[in-house]
Design an enzyme around this catalytic site. Structure first.
Site, PDB file in Angstrom:
ATOM      1  N   ARG A  98       0.846  -1.192   0.000  1.00  0.00           N
ATOM      2  CA  ARG A  98       0.000   0.000   0.000  1.00  0.00           C
ATOM      3  C   ARG A  98       0.882   1.243   0.000  1.00  0.00           C
ATOM      4  NH1 ARG A  98      -3.818  -0.288   4.688  1.00  0.00           N
ATOM      5  NH2 ARG A  98      -5.010  -1.647   3.297  1.00  0.00           N
ATOM      6  N   ARG A 110      -4.493   1.679  17.711  1.00  0.00           N
ATOM      7  CA  ARG A 110      -5.000   1.055  16.499  1.00  0.00           C
ATOM      8  C   ARG A 110      -4.809   2.044  15.365  1.00  0.00           C
ATOM      9  NH1 ARG A 110      -8.720  -3.195  16.458  1.00  0.00           N
ATOM     10  NH2 ARG A 110      -8.437  -3.125  14.213  1.00  0.00           N
ATOM     11  N   LYS A 111      -5.204   1.634  14.154  1.00  0.00           N
ATOM     12  CA  LYS A 111      -5.080   2.554  13.029  1.00  0.00           C
ATOM     13  C   LYS A 111      -5.897   3.811  13.304  1.00  0.00           C
ATOM     14  CE  LYS A 111      -8.778   0.674  10.082  1.00  0.00           C
ATOM     15  NZ  LYS A 111      -9.087   0.135   8.748  1.00  0.00           N
ATOM     16  N   GLY A 171     -16.445  -7.154   1.581  1.00  0.00           N
ATOM     17  CA  GLY A 171     -16.404  -8.613   1.672  1.00  0.00           C
ATOM     18  C   GLY A 171     -16.617  -9.155   3.061  1.00  0.00           C
ATOM     19  N   CYS A 193     -14.390  -2.182   4.670  1.00  0.00           N
ATOM     20  CA  CYS A 193     -13.421  -1.375   3.922  1.00  0.00           C
ATOM     21  C   CYS A 193     -14.042  -0.772   2.667  1.00  0.00           C
ATOM     22  CB  CYS A 193     -12.213  -2.230   3.548  1.00  0.00           C
ATOM     23  SG  CYS A 193     -11.297  -2.831   4.982  1.00  0.00           S
ATOM     24  N   GLY A 194     -15.115  -1.378   2.168  1.00  0.00           N
ATOM     25  CA  GLY A 194     -15.805  -0.840   0.998  1.00  0.00           C
ATOM     26  C   GLY A 194     -16.868   0.188   1.328  1.00  0.00           C
TER      27      GLY A 194
END
Length: 587
Positions: free
Chosen positions: A63, A182-183, A454, A459-460
């Site tokens: 990424r 975390r992120k 998914g 994430c989508g």
């Protein structure tokens, strides 16, 4: 007791990991001791290196990172050349071939099928044009998102470019803040449309105005604790803080980053995102902590919000403003920017190189990336516009796409992701074609936003769609199949809302029929000019449950029986095809 990943990071994280990646790359991925791979792969993520799903041993996703989706001249071309030369797997994707780039919902790029032994050469190539993978993944500050046409858009309220650059160069580059609980996601909006989607980020700046000492000042209000995933999405909450200039904005955002770094929960990973931190502490306590320990100036109370102008993915009529950046739009210097539509955000390397060539020929060479997985060619003069629009490449990546293609987004899916339960991108491409051929929408409907994740990590961004899809599994005719949950009525804008789930575990081959039934009901029952989100709000989800009836059609789903059993959804054989110790594919 802290999570085991905290122990991994405490031992080594951040910038120090780079040298270990280079060492392992020299010796081959199998030189990583098998009983240490989990901890090393955890650390690798900080440098944008993600080991792909089980069965694809030795292959990695890479990424990239930037600020605000800005790719300077030559950067897109170089990225695409890396994809062409290195991002090639042992099996071709039947829809997209081999060697392509994925555009992400955080205005960046992902590459797949990367071998660890190639990482040093890839880094050298990318970094020669100013592209980095640092802080692109893991428990750190991720790609900072903003208005993709910052500094260009004719109607922007404030140019956020200097602030975004400062966040990138000073805050994200601070190795002392590399190891977050975390992120962590940062968003800065400086436009009328709200395209940085501040409401679904850990900290977001939104345009606002306030009377300060008798003068109306344009600045930002601050929101904290937004995010998606795990079926527990949150809208970012107002912090009741107004910042009037770049220095104040930087100090408040960096202060919240440091506050979360110091006080965020490191014990239970499922509950240590910033949105849960804000749930626990509350905006008032966080504001007080910022004032007492992290900010050196007196915090102003929030100003007048300009959110009522937000139109980006807001479910509002096209007459009210831009819902995305697709199409031809005015810049503030008299030139134009042209937003293209890339179906599901995936572009073969040859096409990305051709796009870079067009950006050079008709614009300044710079390309911008949006939060909807699309690219923008900027700085196109009026007298070059028709020639650009006539280019053959724009027949594929058109600025005037169908409503379904324009509104589609999809995450990575089981092709590479170990969390996903279903294939996403190739399935979405098939679904878009089927819907375009089989569903007639009213002429004034420019887009139907269908987002496909998914799994529930989202994430989508399925939660923010007109129609959101979550990957699941179900049984049909005695067999385990890939299935989808269907939700309706999401969107951001002035009043963000998340989808309500109206159908669960629908077998994948019955989903197109369910969507056709739903969309035909929308077309038949909507008021004149009503958008899908407005119709859902008015019609009510209880009634919609009956309308979204699953149905078998002539649509054939080639992936529904994989159910995450194969090492690669598109492989003919069931055998794993790993990279060998030197990092090259076995023949």
């Amino acid at each position: 007791m802290a999570h085991k990943k905290e122990a991994y990071k405490e031992e080594m994280y951040g910038d120090a990991v780079r040298e270990k990646i280079l060492e392992f790359a020299e010796d081959g991925w199998e030189s990583i001791p098998e009983d240490e791979r989990e901890e090393w792969f955890t650390r690798f993520k900080f440098w944008g290196i993600f080991h792909q799903r089980t069965g694809q041993e030795g292959y990695f996703m890479m990424r990239l990172t930037n600020a605000d989706g800005r790719l300077k001249p030559d950067q897109l071309r170089t990225i695409a050349e890396v994809a062409r030369d290195y991002a090639r797997g042992p099996v071709s994707n039947p829809e997209f071939g081999n060697g392509w780039i994925d555009l992400t919902t955080r205005q960046s790029v992902q590459l797949h099928w990367i071998r660890l032994s190639d990482v040093p050469e890839i880094w050298e190539t990318l970094e020669s044009v100013g592209v980095s993978t640092r802080s692109a993944g893991g428990d750190t500050m991720r790609n900072i998102v903003g208005c993709p046409v910052a500094g260009k858009d004719a109607g922007e309220l404030v140019d956020t470019t200097p602030l975004l650059d400062r966040f990138q160069e000073e805050l994200r580059d601070d190795d002392a803040l590399a190891n977050m609980p975390r992120k962590f996601n940062i968003s800065v909006t400086g436009c009328h449309e709200g395209c940085a989607q501040d409401s679904i980020n850990d900290v977001g700046l939104e345009p606002a105005r306030k009377d300060v000492e008798g003068e109306t000042v344009l600045g930002y209000n601050v929101r904290v604790g937004g995010g998606l995933g795990s079926r527990e999405p949150r809208v970012a909450r107002p912090l009741d803080v107004f910042v009037a200039d770049e220095d104040e904005a930087y100090e408040v955002v960096s202060g919240f980053v440091r506050l979360y770094h110091d006080h965020g929960d490191r014990d239970v990973r499922s509950k240590n995102r910033a949105r849960f931190f804000v749930d626990d502490r509350g905006p008032a306590e966080i504001r007080d902590l910022l004032q007492a320990e992290y900010v050196d100036f007196e915090l102003e109370r929030a100003g007048e919000s300009l959110r009522e102008e937000y139109t980006y993915n807001a479910g509002r009529s096209p007459d009210e403003g831009k819902a995305d950046h697709v199409g031809v739009h005015d810049q503030n210097d008299g030139r134009n920017y042209v937003g293209l539509s890339v179906p599901v955000g995936r572009m073969p390397a040859r096409d990305a190189i051709a796009l870079a060539d067009l950006a050079d020929a008709y614009g300044s060479g710079e390309v911008r990336l949006t939060r909807r997985q699309n690219p923008i060619v900027v700085d196109v003069p009026d007298d070059e516009l028709d020639a650009l629009l006539s280019e053959p490449l724009l027949e594929t990546y058109t600025p005037e796409p169908t409503p379904f293609t324009r509104g589609a987004m999809a995450c990575t899916g089981t092709e590479f992701c170990s969390l996903a339960l279903t294939e996403t991108k190739a399935r979405t491409a098939l679904l878009l074609r089927w819907l375009t051929e089989n569903v007639n929408l009213p002429d004034d409907v420019e887009t139907i936003k269908i987002h496909y994740s998914g799994c529930t990590a989202d994430c989508g961004q399925a939660n923010t769609a007109d129609i959101g899809l979550f990957g699941m599994r179900a049984r049909k005719d005695g067999q385990m199949v890939e299935a989808l949950d269907i939700g309706v009525g999401g969107g951001v804008g002035e009043d963000p809302s998340f989808v309500e789930w109206v159908r669960q575990r629908v077998p994948a081959d019955e989903v197109p029929g369910a969507l056709r039934n739903l969309l035909e009901a929308f077309a038949a029952h909507r008021e004149d000019g009503q958008t899908f989100r407005e119709w859902v709000d008015a019609f009510g989800t209880e009634s919609i449950v009956e309308l979204a009836e699953p149905e078998e059609t002539d649509y054939r789903d080639p992936y529904m029986y994989d159910a995450k059993q194969a090492w690669y959804p598109f492989a003919d054989d069931e055998e794993v095809s790993p990279a060998d110790a030197t990092g090259t594919a076995d023949d």
